[in-house]
Design an enzyme around this catalytic site. Structure first.
Site, mmCIF file in Angstrom:
data_model
loop_
_atom_site.group_PDB
_atom_site.id
_atom_site.type_symbol
_atom_site.label_atom_id
_atom_site.label_comp_id
_atom_site.label_asym_id
_atom_site.label_seq_id
_atom_site.Cartn_x
_atom_site.Cartn_y
_atom_site.Cartn_z
ATOM 1 N N CYS A 1 -21.410 27.312 -55.174
ATOM 2 C CA CYS A 1 -20.204 26.567 -54.781
ATOM 3 C C CYS A 1 -19.528 27.323 -53.641
ATOM 4 C CB CYS A 1 -19.270 26.342 -55.974
ATOM 5 S SG CYS A 1 -18.583 27.843 -56.708
ATOM 6 N N ASN B 1 -17.433 30.761 -55.851
ATOM 7 C CA ASN B 1 -18.172 31.363 -56.979
ATOM 8 C C ASN B 1 -17.227 31.868 -58.076
ATOM 9 O OD1 ASN B 1 -20.551 34.106 -57.556
ATOM 10 N ND2 ASN B 1 -20.543 32.075 -58.438
ATOM 11 N N CYS C 1 -15.144 29.109 -59.802
ATOM 12 C CA CYS C 1 -14.832 27.938 -60.647
ATOM 13 C C CYS C 1 -16.099 27.181 -61.052
ATOM 14 C CB CYS C 1 -13.867 26.998 -59.932
ATOM 15 S SG CYS C 1 -12.272 27.746 -59.518
ATOM 16 N N ARG C 2 -16.653 26.385 -60.136
ATOM 17 C CA ARG C 2 -17.756 25.479 -60.505
ATOM 18 C C ARG C 2 -19.079 26.174 -60.774
ATOM 19 N NH1 ARG C 2 -17.035 21.892 -55.326
ATOM 20 N NH2 ARG C 2 -16.567 24.007 -54.616
ATOM 21 N N SER C 3 -19.553 27.014 -59.832
ATOM 22 C CA SER C 3 -20.902 27.571 -60.018
ATOM 23 C C SER C 3 -21.009 28.565 -61.176
ATOM 24 C CB SER C 3 -21.475 28.155 -58.719
ATOM 25 O OG SER C 3 -20.705 29.217 -58.232
ATOM 26 N N ASP D 1 -13.687 19.921 -56.909
ATOM 27 C CA ASP D 1 -13.305 21.324 -57.054
ATOM 28 C C ASP D 1 -11.995 21.435 -57.845
ATOM 29 O OD1 ASP D 1 -12.755 23.978 -56.800
ATOM 30 O OD2 ASP D 1 -13.375 24.087 -54.702
HETATM 31 P P1 4NP Z 1 -15.140 27.105 -56.453
HETATM 32 O O1 4NP Z 1 -13.568 26.858 -56.224
HETATM 33 O O2 4NP Z 1 -15.819 26.871 -55.110
HETATM 34 O O3 4NP Z 1 -15.545 26.073 -57.445
HETATM 35 O O4 4NP Z 1 -15.295 28.516 -56.944
HETATM 36 C C1 4NP Z 1 -12.832 27.509 -55.227
HETATM 37 C C2 4NP Z 1 -12.440 28.821 -55.413
HETATM 38 C C3 4NP Z 1 -11.684 29.450 -54.449
HETATM 39 C C4 4NP Z 1 -11.310 28.766 -53.297
HETATM 40 C C5 4NP Z 1 -11.716 27.451 -53.119
HETATM 41 C C6 4NP Z 1 -12.463 26.831 -54.077
HETATM 42 N N1 4NP Z 1 -10.527 29.389 -52.318
HETATM 43 O O5 4NP Z 1 -10.112 28.725 -51.343
HETATM 44 O O6 4NP Z 1 -10.269 30.614 -52.406
#
Ligand code: 4NP
Length: 152
Positions: free
Chosen positions: A7, A10, A12-14, A123
């Site tokens: 994702c 790294n 939340c989703r992955s 997300d």
């Molecule tokens: P992820 O979510 O891609 O599912 O881990 C996010 C985590 C952090 C950020 C964006 C999305 N960020 O902008 O820091």
């Protein structure tokens, strides 16, 4: 089988996808290597988001020990399959992989449960609610369940 979930951050989703697939493999005594990474490096070294940990744990999946890392081009060779959470991740994987890009190894994770629809996992980072993380968990649980069936 070596599988990488990817994702943006790294956190939340992955890591949820990694934990869910690992949990299912453990239950089926499948000795697969499962990992996750982010196309961005801002959260490298951090554990998963608190709400990702909480919702996963509610479903019996412990992801508290995971540590974020950034996707590197060598991951393209190290893994048999790489699953992107959304279409932006897919484009970034292709950009980072450069001359090592292998289209046959990369797909959107939701094409497992909704074939050829090219759907993205929303997300939950932006909404930042338990409900958003629960929705993510349910989408990934269904996709990972189907992934296991598709690979066997
Ligand atoms: P992820 O979510 O891609 O599912 O881990 C996010 C985590 C952090 C950020 C964006 C999305 N960020 O902008 O820091």
């Amino acid at each position: 089988m070596k599988i990488l979930m990817v994702c943006l951050g790294n956190i939340c989703r992955s890591p949820m996808a990694e934990g869910i697939l690992q949990y299912k493999c453990d239950n089926q005594n499948l000795d697969w290597e499962i990992d996750s990474a982010g196309t961005g490096g801002w959260h490298s070294g951090e554990p998963p988001h608190k709400k990702a940990q909480k919702i996963a744990k509610l479903h019996g999946v412990d992801i508290s020990h995971l540590q974020a890392r950034q996707f590197v081009k060598e991951d393209m060779q190290r893994f048999d399959k790489i699953y992107a959470m959304d279409s932006e991740n897919y484009i970034d994987i292709k950009r980072i992989a450069g001359n090592l890009w292998d289209e046959s190894k990369v797909d959107l994770i939701l094409n497992q449960s909704s074939p050829e629809q090219d759907l993205s996992v929303p997300d939950p980072w932006y909404e930042n609610t338990d409900a958003a993380f629960e929705q993510t968990f349910q989408l990934l649980d269904k996709a990972c369940e189907q992934l296991l069936k598709n690979e066997q």
